[in-house]
Motif scaffolding. Structure first.
Motif, PDB file in Angstrom:
ATOM      1  N   ILE A 535     -21.675 -18.207 -20.036  1.00 56.75           N
ATOM      2  CA  ILE A 535     -23.124 -18.585 -19.318  1.00 56.75           C
ATOM      3  C   ILE A 535     -23.103 -19.332 -18.271  1.00 56.75           C
ATOM      4  CG2 ILE A 535     -25.190 -19.789 -19.793  1.00 56.75           C
ATOM      5  CD1 ILE A 535     -24.969 -18.646 -22.974  1.00 56.75           C
ATOM      6  N   ILE A 536     -22.371 -20.122 -18.384  1.00 60.62           N
ATOM      7  CA  ILE A 536     -22.185 -21.314 -17.328  1.00 60.62           C
ATOM      8  C   ILE A 536     -21.581 -20.737 -15.954  1.00 60.62           C
ATOM      9  CG2 ILE A 536     -20.939 -23.525 -16.383  1.00 60.62           C
ATOM     10  CD1 ILE A 536     -21.678 -24.799 -19.332  1.00 60.62           C
ATOM     11  N   ASN A 537     -20.370 -19.951 -16.168  1.00 62.52           N
ATOM     12  CA  ASN A 537     -19.652 -19.496 -15.234  1.00 62.52           C
ATOM     13  C   ASN A 537     -20.783 -18.223 -14.359  1.00 62.52           C
ATOM     14  OD1 ASN A 537     -17.017 -18.431 -13.875  1.00 62.52           O
ATOM     15  ND2 ASN A 537     -18.096 -16.310 -14.551  1.00 62.52           N
ATOM     16  N   ASP A 538     -21.477 -17.638 -15.282  1.00 61.25           N
ATOM     17  CA  ASP A 538     -22.364 -16.702 -14.421  1.00 61.25           C
ATOM     18  C   ASP A 538     -23.662 -17.328 -13.846  1.00 61.25           C
ATOM     19  OD1 ASP A 538     -20.492 -14.852 -15.322  1.00 61.25           O
ATOM     20  OD2 ASP A 538     -22.041 -13.754 -16.768  1.00 61.25           O
ATOM     21  N   ALA A 539     -24.110 -18.491 -14.419  1.00 62.69           N
ATOM     22  CA  ALA A 539     -25.122 -19.161 -13.752  1.00 62.69           C
ATOM     23  C   ALA A 539     -24.777 -19.773 -12.514  1.00 62.69           C
ATOM     24  CB  ALA A 539     -25.612 -20.376 -14.757  1.00 62.69           C
ATOM     25  N   ALA A 540     -23.683 -20.249 -12.391  1.00 62.22           N
ATOM     26  CA  ALA A 540     -23.303 -20.688 -11.095  1.00 62.22           C
ATOM     27  C   ALA A 540     -23.188 -19.940  -9.915  1.00 62.22           C
ATOM     28  CB  ALA A 540     -21.402 -21.160 -11.097  1.00 62.22           C
ATOM     29  N   ASP A 541     -22.860 -18.413 -10.231  1.00 61.70           N
ATOM     30  CA  ASP A 541     -22.843 -17.354  -9.336  1.00 61.70           C
ATOM     31  C   ASP A 541     -24.464 -17.090  -9.130  1.00 61.70           C
ATOM     32  OD1 ASP A 541     -20.206 -17.221  -8.989  1.00 61.70           O
ATOM     33  OD2 ASP A 541     -20.158 -15.610 -10.402  1.00 61.70           O
ATOM     34  N   ARG A 542     -25.204 -17.054 -10.003  1.00 62.33           N
ATOM     35  CA  ARG A 542     -26.585 -16.781  -9.839  1.00 62.33           C
ATOM     36  C   ARG A 542     -27.523 -17.805  -9.057  1.00 62.33           C
ATOM     37  NH1 ARG A 542     -26.523 -14.999 -16.040  1.00 62.33           N
ATOM     38  NH2 ARG A 542     -25.902 -12.773 -15.740  1.00 62.33           N
ATOM     39  N   ILE A 543     -26.965 -19.179  -9.293  1.00 62.43           N
ATOM     40  CA  ILE A 543     -27.470 -20.162  -8.781  1.00 62.43           C
ATOM     41  C   ILE A 543     -27.071 -20.309  -7.124  1.00 62.43           C
ATOM     42  CG2 ILE A 543     -27.728 -22.696  -8.595  1.00 62.43           C
ATOM     43  CD1 ILE A 543     -27.531 -22.604 -11.556  1.00 62.43           C
ATOM     44  N   ASN A 544     -26.072 -20.060  -7.145  1.00 64.00           N
ATOM     45  CA  ASN A 544     -25.162 -19.991  -5.633  1.00 64.00           C
ATOM     46  C   ASN A 544     -26.054 -18.743  -4.764  1.00 64.00           C
ATOM     47  OD1 ASN A 544     -23.018 -18.527  -3.755  1.00 64.00           O
ATOM     48  ND2 ASN A 544     -22.959 -20.977  -3.837  1.00 64.00           N
ATOM     49  N   LYS A 545     -26.229 -17.752  -5.367  1.00 66.51           N
ATOM     50  CA  LYS A 545     -26.748 -16.646  -4.489  1.00 66.51           C
ATOM     51  C   LYS A 545     -28.507 -16.855  -4.312  1.00 66.51           C
ATOM     52  CE  LYS A 545     -27.882 -11.595  -4.608  1.00 66.51           C
ATOM     53  NZ  LYS A 545     -28.985 -11.897  -4.284  1.00 66.51           N
ATOM     54  N   ALA A 546     -29.230 -17.329  -5.404  1.00 69.57           N
ATOM     55  CA  ALA A 546     -30.719 -17.812  -5.050  1.00 69.57           C
ATOM     56  C   ALA A 546     -30.459 -18.787  -4.109  1.00 69.57           C
ATOM     57  CB  ALA A 546     -31.207 -18.151  -6.274  1.00 69.57           C
ATOM     58  N   GLY A 547     -29.686 -19.911  -3.912  1.00 66.75           N
ATOM     59  CA  GLY A 547     -29.633 -20.875  -3.137  1.00 66.75           C
ATOM     60  C   GLY A 547     -29.528 -20.620  -1.557  1.00 66.75           C
ATOM     61  N   LYS A 548     -28.543 -19.698  -1.579  1.00 67.84           N
ATOM     62  CA  LYS A 548     -28.416 -19.065  -0.352  1.00 67.84           C
ATOM     63  C   LYS A 548     -29.342 -18.386   0.379  1.00 67.84           C
ATOM     64  CE  LYS A 548     -24.225 -16.997  -1.050  1.00 67.84           C
ATOM     65  NZ  LYS A 548     -23.053 -16.198  -0.608  1.00 67.84           N
ATOM     66  N   GLU A 549     -30.061 -17.639  -0.488  1.00 68.32           N
ATOM     67  CA  GLU A 549     -31.130 -16.828  -0.008  1.00 68.32           C
ATOM     68  C   GLU A 549     -32.174 -17.622   0.401  1.00 68.32           C
ATOM     69  OE1 GLU A 549     -31.199 -13.656   0.590  1.00 68.32           O
ATOM     70  OE2 GLU A 549     -29.971 -12.689  -1.101  1.00 68.32           O
ATOM     71  N   ALA A 550     -32.320 -18.794  -0.377  1.00 66.33           N
ATOM     72  CA  ALA A 550     -33.512 -19.479   0.040  1.00 66.33           C
ATOM     73  C   ALA A 550     -33.198 -20.487   1.330  1.00 66.33           C
ATOM     74  CB  ALA A 550     -33.618 -20.699  -1.252  1.00 66.33           C
ATOM     75  N   ILE A 551     -31.968 -21.103   1.188  1.00 68.76           N
ATOM     76  CA  ILE A 551     -31.616 -21.843   2.388  1.00 68.76           C
ATOM     77  C   ILE A 551     -31.658 -20.963   3.808  1.00 68.76           C
ATOM     78  CG2 ILE A 551     -29.603 -22.901   3.643  1.00 68.76           C
ATOM     79  CD1 ILE A 551     -28.812 -23.893   0.880  1.00 68.76           C
ATOM     80  N   ALA A 552     -31.437 -19.812   3.675  1.00 71.00           N
ATOM     81  CA  ALA A 552     -31.220 -18.547   4.839  1.00 71.00           C
ATOM     82  C   ALA A 552     -32.732 -18.466   5.299  1.00 71.00           C
ATOM     83  CB  ALA A 552     -30.563 -17.569   4.550  1.00 71.00           C
ATOM     84  N   ALA A 553     -33.780 -18.605   4.161  1.00 74.68           N
ATOM     85  CA  ALA A 553     -35.103 -18.341   4.569  1.00 74.68           C
ATOM     86  C   ALA A 553     -35.641 -19.348   5.106  1.00 74.68           C
ATOM     87  CB  ALA A 553     -35.731 -17.849   3.360  1.00 74.68           C
ATOM     88  N   MET A 554     -35.231 -20.657   5.059  1.00 71.31           N
ATOM     89  CA  MET A 554     -35.995 -21.861   5.506  1.00 71.31           C
ATOM     90  C   MET A 554     -35.142 -22.611   6.536  1.00 71.31           C
ATOM     91  SD  MET A 554     -35.910 -23.809   1.960  1.00 71.31           S
ATOM     92  CE  MET A 554     -34.525 -24.267   0.990  1.00 71.31           C
ATOM     93  N   SER A 555     -34.244 -22.136   7.233  1.00 67.35           N
ATOM     94  CA  SER A 555     -33.307 -22.764   7.947  1.00 67.35           C
ATOM     95  C   SER A 555     -32.550 -21.949   9.127  1.00 67.35           C
ATOM     96  CB  SER A 555     -32.412 -23.853   7.445  1.00 67.35           C
ATOM     97  OG  SER A 555     -31.231 -23.091   6.652  1.00 67.35           O
ATOM     98  N   GLU A 556     -32.406 -22.366  10.392  1.00 68.20           N
ATOM     99  CA  GLU A 556     -31.907 -21.338  11.474  1.00 68.20           C
ATOM    100  C   GLU A 556     -30.282 -21.771  11.451  1.00 68.20           C
ATOM    101  OE1 GLU A 556     -33.208 -19.018  13.071  1.00 68.20           O
ATOM    102  OE2 GLU A 556     -35.279 -19.563  12.088  1.00 68.20           O
ATOM    103  N   PRO A 557     -29.396 -20.955  11.992  1.00 69.66           N
ATOM    104  CA  PRO A 557     -27.847 -20.974  11.807  1.00 69.66           C
ATOM    105  C   PRO A 557     -27.936 -22.402  12.654  1.00 69.66           C
ATOM    106  CG  PRO A 557     -28.366 -18.737  12.031  1.00 69.66           C
ATOM    107  CD  PRO A 557     -29.837 -19.158  12.242  1.00 69.66           C
ATOM    108  N   GLY A 558     -26.883 -23.210  12.232  1.00 70.78           N
ATOM    109  CA  GLY A 558     -26.744 -24.408  12.687  1.00 70.78           C
ATOM    110  C   GLY A 558     -26.263 -25.374  12.032  1.00 70.78           C
ATOM    111  N   ASP A 559     -25.986 -26.856  12.548  1.00 74.99           N
ATOM    112  CA  ASP A 559     -25.277 -27.796  11.685  1.00 74.99           C
ATOM    113  C   ASP A 559     -26.226 -27.962  10.489  1.00 74.99           C
ATOM    114  OD1 ASP A 559     -23.493 -28.115  13.563  1.00 74.99           O
ATOM    115  OD2 ASP A 559     -24.469 -29.828  14.798  1.00 74.99           O
ATOM    116  N   GLU A 560     -27.529 -28.075  10.505  1.00 76.15           N
ATOM    117  CA  GLU A 560     -28.406 -28.299   9.384  1.00 76.15           C
ATOM    118  C   GLU A 560     -28.254 -27.102   8.247  1.00 76.15           C
ATOM    119  OE1 GLU A 560     -32.873 -29.037   7.867  1.00 76.15           O
ATOM    120  OE2 GLU A 560     -32.451 -27.566   9.638  1.00 76.15           O
TER     121      GLU A 560
END
Length: 598
Positions: A535-560
């Protein structure tokens, strides 16, 4: 960061995201008493002996069949588990009512009728009715003599329930409200004696009413033709100059939203319990069929691909079950705390359910999606037979689909999860700012590479701790970026919700296993250890994917963006774990016993 603080009490609703919980403070299914287990067994036996032999006839809407089953269930006491004794109930705790709901969950259309009656049908009267209303209706509803229905949805108002067009106007004598309107998708409508109806008084005061079957002006449409849950009665309800006595106003005029929304909080967690029961039944069938089906001269249960499916069914069930009864007990504890503080019964129950509305929404979403996964893989394990209406997966597959729509769609619930947590923060009910700021500061610091803690559960606890940081990092960034327009960023809200869901499930499963091992030792619960690590192993991957999608949606490529992604990676990075072998061990236990054993 605040979530390193241990809690020796029940946390507030949503507070799991910023604080730790002690394993000994939670309730786990293994804690149920003999009395509670006997009640669950009564419900299970009722479903197996009375409901399952009739499912085909129920699907064909044989006249009086579901109604008679409901009366029998009431006579057994299944409707009154959490109803006070003064109204004919057993006055058991909240988790007992969840356990009974789980126990009828395998009954296809029956738990739909059961839950509509015991939840959204009876509870509005119990929690918002006058003493006279309770005394008149609850004893008959508790025994099954009468059945209840709940009329909220209209052709033009589904998720936007307050946009209802049904009108209620006080007659010239001032004795009756005259209701006119149309309700649709009304469960139990075909045989209900009592309808909880919502209407707009004077066009703009959303109000609840108790409408009896015999009232002039109430009529029903034909049974709906549905994809699944065919055995449940689902009809339109028409109100044409329907006179309802003033004494049947439910709650206060203009305060119907309090009834609708508070009852939904309870309805969501009860739906999760029913989904859990269905999941277990389908997995049981999957294991049995995998052992019986011979291909290439051996049972298909010996194949790794099938074992993976069986194990994953069990793992996801374990996570839902752990979170369900953790939340149920939290609601019970809060209720007791409020009663001790002088609140009356109705106020205590409703406020306790409202306190844990975040967790209830999490459970509604994940349980319904877990059931969809379980039945889908059940069909796959059965192969061609799974697609045949002569085998059980056909009905299970169709019946499961409605649960992602019931009690608010999963999309609505995902957005509610984040919205409710953020509102608690704005009101000062949760200290979100401190922990979120601490996470932002941690990104600027060099990671701590101190001596690794190798004690049992240390790695798993650290992982869950990091999941909370990943969620706070993403949510905090979203608030900073969008401010008052965040509610329009529905995709981002759903990504963040998925992170919170995975965090709550992973922590709940971990706390359960930690408590089990503390009681019975590591060896006795080796498979549960396997499950929580997967459960924890798979949760890490799911959280990472959801987080990456969210970050890409609310920030432009760059240092931030780069800094945010580095932080996300840090908070979701785990040591490799052999999930294949863990799943094989989990599946082997069920295959050996020829049933779902967890």
């Amino acid at each position: 960061m605040a979530n390193t603080e241990s809690a020796s009490r029940t946390l507030k609703g949503g507070e799991f995201i910023i604080k730790q919980t002690n394993a000994q403070d939670i309730f786990i299914p293994e804690d149920f008493s003999e009395e509670q287990r006997m009640m669950a067994e009564t419900a299970q036996q009722f479903v197996q002996s009375e409901v399952m032999p009739l499912v085909e006839r129920l699907d064909n809407h044989e006249e009086g069949l579901m109604e008679n089953l409901m009366k029998k269930a009431g006579e057994l006491g299944l409707f009154g588990v959490a109803i006070p004794e003064e109204y004919g109930g057993l006055d058991m705790d909240f988790n007992s009512s969840l356990l009974v709901t789980e126990s009828v969950g395998s009954g296809h259309s029956f738990p739909v009728a059961f839950a509509a009656h015991t939840g959204i049908g009876m509870l509005p009267i119990l929690y918002f009715g006058t003493e006279e209303q309770k005394a008149k209706y609850l004893p008959k509803l508790t025994t099954g003599e009468w059945t209840a229905s709940y009329c909220l949805t209209e052709p033009g108002s589904g998720s936007d329930a307050l946009a209802a067009k049904t009108k209620a106007i006080l007659d010239v004598e001032g004795e009756n409200f005259v209701l006119n309107g149309q309700k649709m998708w009304i469960t139990n409508a075909g045989f209900a004696d009592v309808f909880i109806v919502f209407a707009q008084v004077d066009g703009d005061k959303f109000t609840g009413f108790i409408v009896e079957k015999g009232y002039e002006g109430l009529s029903l449409g034909p049974e709906e033709h549905k994809m699944g849950i065919k055995g449940s009665s689902t009809r339109q309800v028409f109100l044409t100059d329907c006179k309802v006595p003033m004494s049947n106003v439910l709650g206060e005029i203009g305060k119907g939203h309090l009834i609708a929304f508070n009852i939904l909080n309870i309805g969501r967690i009860k739906l999760a319990a029913a989904c859990l029961g269905a999941c277990k039944a389908v997995t049981d069938l999957s294991v049995k069929y995998a052992n019986e089906r011979i291909q290439f001269k051996i049972p298909i249960s010996k194949f790794g691909a099938i074992r993976h499916k069986l194990a994953e069914q069990a793992i996801r069930i374990f996570a839902v079950e752990s979170a369900l009864y953790r939340c149920g007990h939290d609601i019970h504890n809060k209720e007791q705390e409020l009663l001790a503080a002088g609140k009356n019964y109705n106020e205590a129950v409703l406020e306790a359910a409202r306190e844990f509305a975040v967790e209830a929404a999490i459970l509604k979403v994940d349980s319904s999606e877990t059931l969809d996964y379980v039945v889908d893989e059940g069909v796959q394990i059965y192969g061609g037979y799974g697609f045949s209406a002569d085998y059980p997966m056909d009905r299970a597959y169709r019946d499961a689909r409605i649960n992602r729509i019931f009690e608010g769609t999963n999309e609505i619930n995902r957005m509610l999860i984040v919205d409710m947590i953020l509102k608690k923060g704005l009101k000062g009910e949760l200290d979100l700012m401190g922990p979120a700021a601490a996470v932002q500061q941690e990104l600027m610091e060099i990671p701590d590479f101190g001596d690794e803690d190798t004690t049992l559960f240390a790695a798993e606890k650290k992982a869950v701790e990091k999941f909370k940081k990943a969620t706070l990092l993403t949510a905090g960034t979203a608030v900073q970026k969008f401010m008052m327009t965040l509610e329009k960023e529905q995709e981002v809200l759903m990504y963040i919700a998925d992170m919170a869901i995975q965090t709550y499930l992973a922590e709940s499963a971990l706390l359960r296993v930690e408590k089990l091992v503390g009681q019975g030792g590591e060896e006795a619960h080796a498979r549960q250890l396997d499950m929580v690590r997967v459960i924890i192993n798979d949760a890490a991957d799911r959280i990472n994917k959801a987080g990456k999608e969210a970050i890409a949606a609310m920030s432009e490529p760059g240092d931030e963006q780069k800094l945010l992604l580095i932080g996300l990676k840090r908070f979701t990075k785990l040591e490799p774990f052999n999930t294949k072998e863990a799943r094989r061990r989990i599946a082997a236990e069920m295959i050996k016993e020829n049933e779902f054993v967890y």
